[in-house]
Write an enzyme that holds these catalytic residues in place. Sequence first.
Site, short mmCIF file in Angstrom:
data_model
loop_
_atom_site.label_atom_id
_atom_site.label_comp_id
_atom_site.label_asym_id
_atom_site.label_seq_id
_atom_site.Cartn_x
_atom_site.Cartn_y
_atom_site.Cartn_z
N CYS A 2 0.82 -1.21 0.00
CA CYS A 2 0.00 0.00 0.00
C CYS A 2 0.86 1.26 0.00
CB CYS A 2 -0.87 0.03 1.24
SG CYS A 2 -1.84 -1.44 1.47
N ARG A 27 4.94 0.34 -6.38
CA ARG A 27 4.99 -0.50 -5.19
C ARG A 27 4.04 -1.70 -5.29
NH1 ARG A 27 6.62 2.46 -0.34
NH2 ARG A 27 5.23 1.13 0.82
N TRP A 73 -3.07 -2.58 -1.50
CA TRP A 73 -2.64 -3.93 -1.87
C TRP A 73 -3.32 -4.84 -0.86
CZ3 TRP A 73 0.41 -7.98 0.19
CH2 TRP A 73 0.94 -8.88 -0.75
N ASN A 99 -1.68 1.93 6.01
CA ASN A 99 -0.80 0.84 5.55
C ASN A 99 -0.49 -0.05 6.74
OD1 ASN A 99 -0.69 2.16 3.15
ND2 ASN A 99 1.50 2.65 3.22
N GLY A 100 -0.43 -1.35 6.52
CA GLY A 100 -0.11 -2.26 7.62
C GLY A 100 -1.29 -3.16 7.92
N GLU A 480 18.46 -16.77 -8.73
CA GLU A 480 17.98 -15.43 -9.08
C GLU A 480 17.35 -15.44 -10.48
OE1 GLU A 480 17.23 -12.86 -7.67
OE2 GLU A 480 17.28 -11.25 -9.14
N LYS A 484 13.53 -14.35 -11.24
CA LYS A 484 13.19 -13.27 -12.20
C LYS A 484 12.17 -13.78 -13.20
CE LYS A 484 14.18 -10.40 -10.74
NZ LYS A 484 14.96 -10.06 -9.60
N GLU A 487 8.64 -14.42 -11.60
CA GLU A 487 7.87 -13.28 -11.08
C GLU A 487 7.33 -12.37 -12.18
OE1 GLU A 487 9.97 -10.57 -8.45
OE2 GLU A 487 11.82 -10.87 -9.54
N HIS A 503 19.70 -35.59 -8.06
CA HIS A 503 19.01 -35.98 -6.82
C HIS A 503 17.52 -35.69 -6.89
CE1 HIS A 503 22.84 -36.81 -5.01
NE2 HIS A 503 23.28 -35.58 -5.27
N LYS A 602 6.58 -3.89 -4.43
CA LYS A 602 7.99 -3.53 -4.42
C LYS A 602 8.59 -3.61 -3.03
CE LYS A 602 11.78 -2.09 -6.24
NZ LYS A 602 12.53 -3.18 -6.90
C1 F6R Z 1 12.49 -9.82 -6.64
C2 F6R Z 1 12.40 -8.86 -5.58
C3 F6R Z 1 12.09 -9.33 -4.20
C4 F6R Z 1 12.88 -8.52 -3.18
C5 F6R Z 1 12.47 -8.92 -1.75
C6 F6R Z 1 13.29 -8.19 -0.72
O1 F6R Z 1 12.78 -9.22 -7.86
O2 F6R Z 1 12.55 -7.68 -5.80
O3 F6R Z 1 12.34 -10.68 -4.06
O4 F6R Z 1 14.24 -8.73 -3.37
O5 F6R Z 1 11.12 -8.62 -1.56
O6 F6R Z 1 13.18 -6.82 -0.87
P1 F6R Z 1 14.24 -5.83 -0.29
O7 F6R Z 1 15.52 -6.01 -1.03
O8 F6R Z 1 13.66 -4.47 -0.47
O9 F6R Z 1 14.41 -6.20 1.16
#
Ligand code: F6R
Length: 607
Positions: A2, A27, A73, A99-100, A480, A484, A487, A503, A602
């Site tokens: 949010c 976000r 959100w 928010n929260g 990673e 990527k 997501e 395995h 985000k």
């Molecule tokens: C993936 C991504 C998330 C963040 C995770 C931690 O592309 O962005 O997996 O890496 O939510 O976020 P931060 O780095 O802000 O603690």
Amino acid sequence: MCGIIGYTGPRNAADVLVEGLKRLEYRGYDSAGICIAQSDSLKVLKRAGKIAVLREALDDQFSGTTGIGHTRWATHGEVNETNAHPHLDSKEEFSIVHNGIIENYQQLKQGLEHEGVTFLTTTDSEVIAHLIAKHYQESLEQAVRDTLFLLKGTYGIAVMSSREPGKIVGARNGSPLVIGVGDGEMFLASDVTAVLAYTKQVVYLNDGEMVTITSREFRTQDLHERIVQKQIELIDWELEQIERQGYKQFMEKEIHEQPESIKRGFQGRINYDQATAHLGGLNMSPQELREVERIRIIGAGTSYHAAMIGSYLLEQIARIPCSAELSSEIRYRNPVVEPKSLYIAVSQSGETADTLSAMRELQRKGARVLGICNVVGSTIARESDGGVYLHSGPEIAVASTKAFTSQLTIFYLLSLMFARQRHYSVDEGQQFIQAIEKVPEQIGAVLAQAQQIQDIARRYSGARNVLFLGRGKLFPVALEGALKLKEISYIHAEGCSAAEIKHGPIALINEETPSVFLIGDDFLREKVLSNLKEVKARKGKVIAIAVEGDQEVADLADDVIFVPHAWECMYPYLMVVPLQMLSFYCALELGCNVDQPRNLAKSVTVE
Ligand code: F6R
């Protein structure tokens, strides 16, 4: 997650709020709304879906100069217009955005319902509006304060009332809130990007603090009415940095910014005479740094993958035993804090609830925790015992790219610094510096292959499952790559150590499940090649990311993307970039919303 924006000043508040909400879009959100103070009433507009829909519904009636806005959100209650914020009390005199999560909202709601209050939404947040209305006696601040004492959970809130026009009250406990200080106008926001178009002067609220803003001033106090003196800080981000600048997607822009963002991370931090790194904010003396016997790094998602690579680097280069752990896991396993251990929390946003809570738990047990963050003034940056900023610039796309390579940069610098204090010679330090200084240009060479990578992505974007395989420092890079891809393109992907496929995961291999192999040129190359052959023997298609000139790999793989030859420690940098590009082009091919993938946010400020 949010987002909150509040404004009071001479401008048309609706314009400022909608503009701020647009800036908060990145976000992640599913609905949005604003509330504007009219002469003696509050006017609310809410819509499910995009800010553009909200903007279209705006008319001349929303003409006041004080207002609050929100992007939601969903956590409690489905996504619809009713559940979108702001929420009003029954007499429509008080309006709140939140928010929260309010954990005891059911109990509070039942109490209010017994008193005759009718709830219109199924959110946890609406209860706040009714409680403020119930407790209002002499001032909005007093009503908010009395309400906050009843709430259990996390909140960042902004509140306004038709009884006190021109005033907004904010409060924070676990969800960030920042005051934007303008000239004859004031802002309140959950994220500095929302106010950057209007002011660069900000004040960060801490948990347990409240603020009152009017167009002329802001006043901060704690919940016991004690005045809290706050410093005004200057944001060093430019407005252009949060704009697309000719790119269609932020993710593409941020991928292409990496040569520059990496350079910003190490420039000014290298001491050429001593062949070491100088990291000013660690708050540790050389003696304390030498006494570190073990390092533990925590993070979530992409930051956890950077933490894993950091642990390989620190152990290999600095010879300090090092491990990485998911912050969400360490938090609840009652961690044993060893006296000579150093802890590092890695977080792009500096607000991730899992990492922040883990850090606090470790600190409670006596740990010294350093923070590696991108967002200046974020909670982890402020509450850690020292740390290093990424200087990556704002990262707007939900999928992290440039922050990841900047996090790696900090781990390279830490490894060099520790190694030089222990066993590295000046000569070795210099070779290290030469290797890292070449990286931006080498990444440029990978970026130049965009067309070829897009062609490959086009051919594989129909896959339903993809495996990403690597070993050593390239194992976390494989994780990673898989994260990527899933997501942003919603293709199921799994990353694992190439050695581990026998395995279990090899059972997935057939003509329809391609594998992406990461193949460096160190002693592990031969072993990974054997795994690649095992996959080919089972008719699996292979995309190889390999070092230029590796003809054997080119002959074995169905497709190959070459990265420039480098010191073996630098391949995580060079090999993650083609993976980011592969995911980006697959998502584009599938018509996905690359910058705002479904269900994701985000900055993940809830557990
Ligand atoms: C993936 C991504 C998330 C963040 C995770 C931690 O592309 O962005 O997996 O890496 O939510 O976020 P931060 O780095 O802000 O603690």
